[in-house]
Design a protein around this motif. Structure first.
Motif, short mmCIF file in Angstrom:
data_model
loop_
_atom_site.label_atom_id
_atom_site.label_comp_id
_atom_site.label_asym_id
_atom_site.label_seq_id
_atom_site.Cartn_x
_atom_site.Cartn_y
_atom_site.Cartn_z
N LEU A 123 7.48 -33.87 -28.40
CA LEU A 123 7.15 -32.48 -28.73
C LEU A 123 8.36 -31.57 -28.48
N LYS A 124 9.03 -31.79 -27.35
CA LYS A 124 10.23 -30.99 -27.05
C LYS A 124 11.28 -31.17 -28.14
N GLN A 125 11.43 -32.43 -28.54
CA GLN A 125 12.38 -32.75 -29.60
C GLN A 125 12.03 -32.02 -30.89
N ALA A 126 10.73 -32.03 -31.20
CA ALA A 126 10.28 -31.40 -32.45
C ALA A 126 10.55 -29.90 -32.41
N ILE A 127 10.31 -29.29 -31.25
CA ILE A 127 10.54 -27.85 -31.12
C ILE A 127 12.02 -27.54 -31.32
N ARG A 128 12.87 -28.35 -30.69
CA ARG A 128 14.31 -28.13 -30.83
C ARG A 128 14.76 -28.31 -32.28
N GLU A 129 14.22 -29.33 -32.90
CA GLU A 129 14.59 -29.59 -34.29
C GLU A 129 14.19 -28.41 -35.19
N ALA A 140 4.62 -22.26 -32.62
CA ALA A 140 3.32 -22.48 -31.99
C ALA A 140 2.97 -23.97 -32.03
N ILE A 141 2.31 -24.42 -30.98
CA ILE A 141 1.97 -25.85 -30.87
C ILE A 141 0.45 -25.99 -30.86
N PHE A 142 -0.05 -26.86 -31.68
CA PHE A 142 -1.50 -27.06 -31.77
C PHE A 142 -1.86 -28.45 -31.30
N SER A 143 -2.77 -28.53 -30.32
CA SER A 143 -3.16 -29.83 -29.76
C SER A 143 -4.28 -30.45 -30.58
N THR A 144 -4.11 -31.73 -30.89
CA THR A 144 -5.18 -32.49 -31.53
C THR A 144 -5.86 -33.35 -30.46
N HIS A 155 1.34 -26.46 -22.80
CA HIS A 155 1.72 -25.12 -22.31
C HIS A 155 2.98 -25.19 -21.45
N ALA A 156 3.08 -26.26 -20.65
CA ALA A 156 4.28 -26.43 -19.83
C ALA A 156 5.49 -26.68 -20.72
N ILE A 176 7.52 -19.00 -27.82
CA ILE A 176 6.90 -20.32 -27.99
C ILE A 176 5.60 -20.36 -27.17
N PHE A 177 4.53 -20.74 -27.82
CA PHE A 177 3.24 -20.82 -27.10
C PHE A 177 2.40 -21.94 -27.70
N GLY A 178 1.45 -22.41 -26.88
CA GLY A 178 0.65 -23.56 -27.30
C GLY A 178 -0.84 -23.25 -27.29
N PHE A 179 -1.59 -24.07 -27.98
CA PHE A 179 -3.05 -23.92 -28.05
C PHE A 179 -3.71 -25.22 -27.62
N SER A 180 -4.61 -25.14 -26.65
CA SER A 180 -5.40 -26.33 -26.28
C SER A 180 -6.64 -26.37 -27.17
N CYS A 181 -6.40 -26.66 -28.44
CA CYS A 181 -7.48 -26.59 -29.42
C CYS A 181 -7.88 -27.98 -29.89
N GLU A 182 -7.84 -28.95 -28.97
CA GLU A 182 -8.25 -30.30 -29.32
C GLU A 182 -9.57 -30.26 -30.09
N GLY A 183 -9.66 -31.09 -31.11
CA GLY A 183 -10.82 -31.07 -32.00
C GLY A 183 -12.16 -31.07 -31.30
N TYR A 184 -12.23 -31.76 -30.17
CA TYR A 184 -13.51 -31.92 -29.48
C TYR A 184 -13.82 -30.77 -28.52
N LYS A 185 -12.94 -29.75 -28.45
CA LYS A 185 -13.05 -28.70 -27.43
C LYS A 185 -14.38 -27.94 -27.45
N GLY A 186 -14.97 -27.79 -28.61
CA GLY A 186 -16.25 -27.08 -28.68
C GLY A 186 -17.16 -27.83 -29.62
N VAL A 187 -18.20 -27.16 -30.09
CA VAL A 187 -19.13 -27.85 -30.96
C VAL A 187 -18.76 -27.68 -32.44
N SER A 188 -17.72 -26.89 -32.73
CA SER A 188 -17.37 -26.60 -34.13
C SER A 188 -16.02 -25.90 -34.19
N GLN A 189 -15.68 -25.41 -35.37
CA GLN A 189 -14.47 -24.59 -35.57
C GLN A 189 -14.48 -23.37 -34.65
N SER A 190 -15.65 -22.86 -34.35
CA SER A 190 -15.76 -21.61 -33.62
C SER A 190 -14.99 -21.61 -32.29
#
Ligand code: CFM
Ligand code: HCA
Length: 539
Positions: A123-129, A140-144, A155-156, A176-190
């Motif tokens: 991930l660090k490499q990707a950000i630098r690239e 922005a970084i999105f967690s799957t 986030h670190a 630079i900021f990240g999102f802990s939006c793993e698909g399973y985080k809630g019951v839906s897109q919401s």
């Protein structure tokens, strides 16, 4: 409607039927007696839901339309690939040279090795690239799902890379900021919407204080420029002399997000996906919010008038009336031509978290009745109105999503706006409210939460609506039943449908769909297989 409900849940095991029964309610046509609907709860495993995931709500929906943020999906390539422009959000950079990363798909392309040994270095490499290639304002970084499962700390990584890159290049600020939006985080897109709202509020809004020039300054929240809707709304506002500081997030720029707090009013189109930002901005900056709706000619006119009334200037009110007067003749001419053919026809709408409500206005302008409607992932307030918020029960799934603690900004909280709100409220002007979909639906119609394929098939069989509106997963199954289907997510590559010009587009398309003869030649499964036949007299 009670019999229809029984019919819809008849084949379920008792426990499933009990739960689904609470998610299927008959509307009363009246606010006070609106029944309680179960929503924002887990889909029962094995049921073919229409829903998506938290990552989709965060990366695809709220941040998807941002053109000058490099949005990196940290995860296996499929998540990035399938959220790559599939939502048809459009954008128009100010010049051909301006930043636009929307045509790219950025992903860390995690593989087995990263899952076993961790993906943070990649991930660090990707950000630098990405930084070296584009020198963007923000990454922005999105967690799957796997990111949360293996415990990568996005986030670190974001904090570390932000510090490092800003130290290395003191003359170019990068956020630079990240999102802990793993698909399973809630019951839906919401859940993903809420996570997106929190991080945009924390890391972006308020970063710069340079205001936009203009007399009447607003933000438009929850308008994502699907099919070019935001272009139509932008044009209307501009002609009225209203300055749009920032749209969240259709046709937007991060530079405008950063100064969104300099607006004097927040207007909300899609309540479900972004009400959190409006609430937090009011607490921190004192900016009041109102619900608007630019779907439907009457609602568009009402929304423009409501904005003008907030500012209270005669000059603005006159401009708004003039723009409405310029737009209405085309709307009336279109209706005069199509309404004789659409009047009395019926529709069903099952879409995300706001369109199943908004589009009923367009259908009613055409004289069409909505028999049943529902959201994929809305909460009780979107169905029953915000007045029920205090009675919404927080469960383990909703508790999972962080509620930010927000306080008034010591220097930037606008007391004048707060006073203005109080004065207008005393005159009956409504702020911070959304009445929801159910009170506006006719008595005896149905509201159904998190509809599934079995129930959709049953509804079609029982009611034979003239048109069914939903998404891509539902489209072909519905057409095979001989019912025309209109996608209200992607617009089937049509649109725009917002504002007055959009309304005219919509009337014409729906007229063609509901009056086409081809659908009568399709034999539905229960017509081909007599054992599936059921008759229901809904009068
Ligand atoms: Fe709001 Fe939307 Fe919708 Fe939505 Fe969506 Fe969408 Fe939708 Mo698809 S933000 S809730 S998460 S209006 S992507 S633009 S069409 S389900 S009804
Ligand atoms: C999403 C996006 C979606 C899907 C549309 C559909 C959209 O929920 O992840 O099912 O047709 O509007 O693109 O809602």
């Amino acid at each position: 409607p009670d019999e229809v409900r029984q019919e819809l849940i008849k084949k379920y095991p008792p426990k499933v039927a009990r739960k689904r029964a609470k998610q299927i309610q008959a509307n009363t046509g009246d606010e006070a007696s609106t029944p309680e609907i179960l929503s924002n709860v887990r889909t029962i495993p094995g049921i073919m839901t229409m829903r998506g995931c938290s990552y989709a709500g965060c990366k695809g929906v709220v941040l998807g339309p941002t053109r000058d943020i490099v949005n990196i999906t940290h995860g296996p390539i499929g998540c990035g690939f399938y959220s790559w422009l599939t939502r048809r959000n459009q954008t128009e950079p100010p010049t051909p040279e301006s930043e636009n990363y929307m045509t790219y798909c950025f992903s860390t392309d995690m593989n087995e090795n990263d899952i076993v040994f961790g993906g943070e270095n990649k991930l660090k490499q990707a950000i630098r690239e990405a930084y070296d290639l584009f020198k963007p304002r923000a990454i922005a970084i999105f967690s799957t799902c796997p990111v949360g499962l293996i415990g990568d700390d996005v986030h670190a990584v974001a904090r570390e890379m932000k510090e490092t890159l800003n130290k290395e290049n003191p003359d170019h600020f990068i956020n630079i900021f990240g999102f802990s939006c793993e698909g399973y985080k809630g019951v839906s897109q919401s859940a993903g919407h809420h996570i997106a709202n929190n991080q945009i509020f924390t890391h972006v809004i308020g970063l710069t204080d340079k205001p936009k020039e203009g007399k009447y300054k607003i933000n438009m929240l929850g308008e994502y420029n699907i099919g070019g809707d935001a272009f139509v709304i932008d044009d209307l506002l501009e002609r009225c002399g209203i300055t749009l500081v920032s749209t969240f997030s259709g046709n937007s720029s991060i530079h405008d997000f950063e100064r969104a707090h300099t607006a004097d009013l927040n207007t909300i189109m899609c309540h479900r996906s972004i009400n959190y930002v409006a609430e937090m901005m009011e607490i921190k900056y004192g900016i009041p919010w109102i619900k608007v709706n630019f779907i439907g000619a009457k609602e568009s006119a009402k929304s423009l008038r409501k904005i003008a009334q907030y500012f209270g200037d005669k000059e603005l009110m006159d401009r708004v009336e003039q723009v409405i007067a310029e737009e209405m003749p085309a709307v009336e001419a279109a209706l005069a031509s199509i309404k004789p053919r659409t009047e009395g026809k019926t529709a069903m709408l099952f879409v995300g978290g706001s369109r199943a409500h908004h589009y009923q206005d367009l259908f009613s302008e055409m004289g069409m009745k909505t028999l049943a409607a529902g959201y994929e992932f809305a909460h009780r307030d979107d169905y029953e109105g915000r007045r029920v918020i205090p009675s919404i029960q927080v469960d383990a799934d909703s508790r999972n999503i962080e509620e930010l603690e927000v306080c008034p900004d010591p220097t930037r909280y606008d007391k004048e706006l707060e006073a203005k709100k109080k004065a207008l409220e005393a005159q009956g002007y409504e702020f911070s409210d959304y009445k929801g979909m159910m009170p506006e639906m006719e008595q005896g119609t149905l509201s159904i939460d998190d509809l599934n394929q079995h129930e959709a098939d049953k509804l079609i069989e029982l009611y034979k609506p003239d048109i069914f509106c939903a998404g891509i997963k539902e489209k072909f199954g519905i057409q095979k039943c001989g019912v025309p289907m209109k996608q209200l997510h992607s617009y089937d590559s049509g649109g725009p449908y917002a504002g007055f010009k959009g309304a005219v587009n919509f009337y014409k398309e729906i007229d063609r769909l509901v009056n086409s003869k081809v659908w009568s030649f399709v034999k539905a499964p229960w017509n081909k297989n007599p054992e599936l036949t059921a008759t229901y007299n809904w009068e």
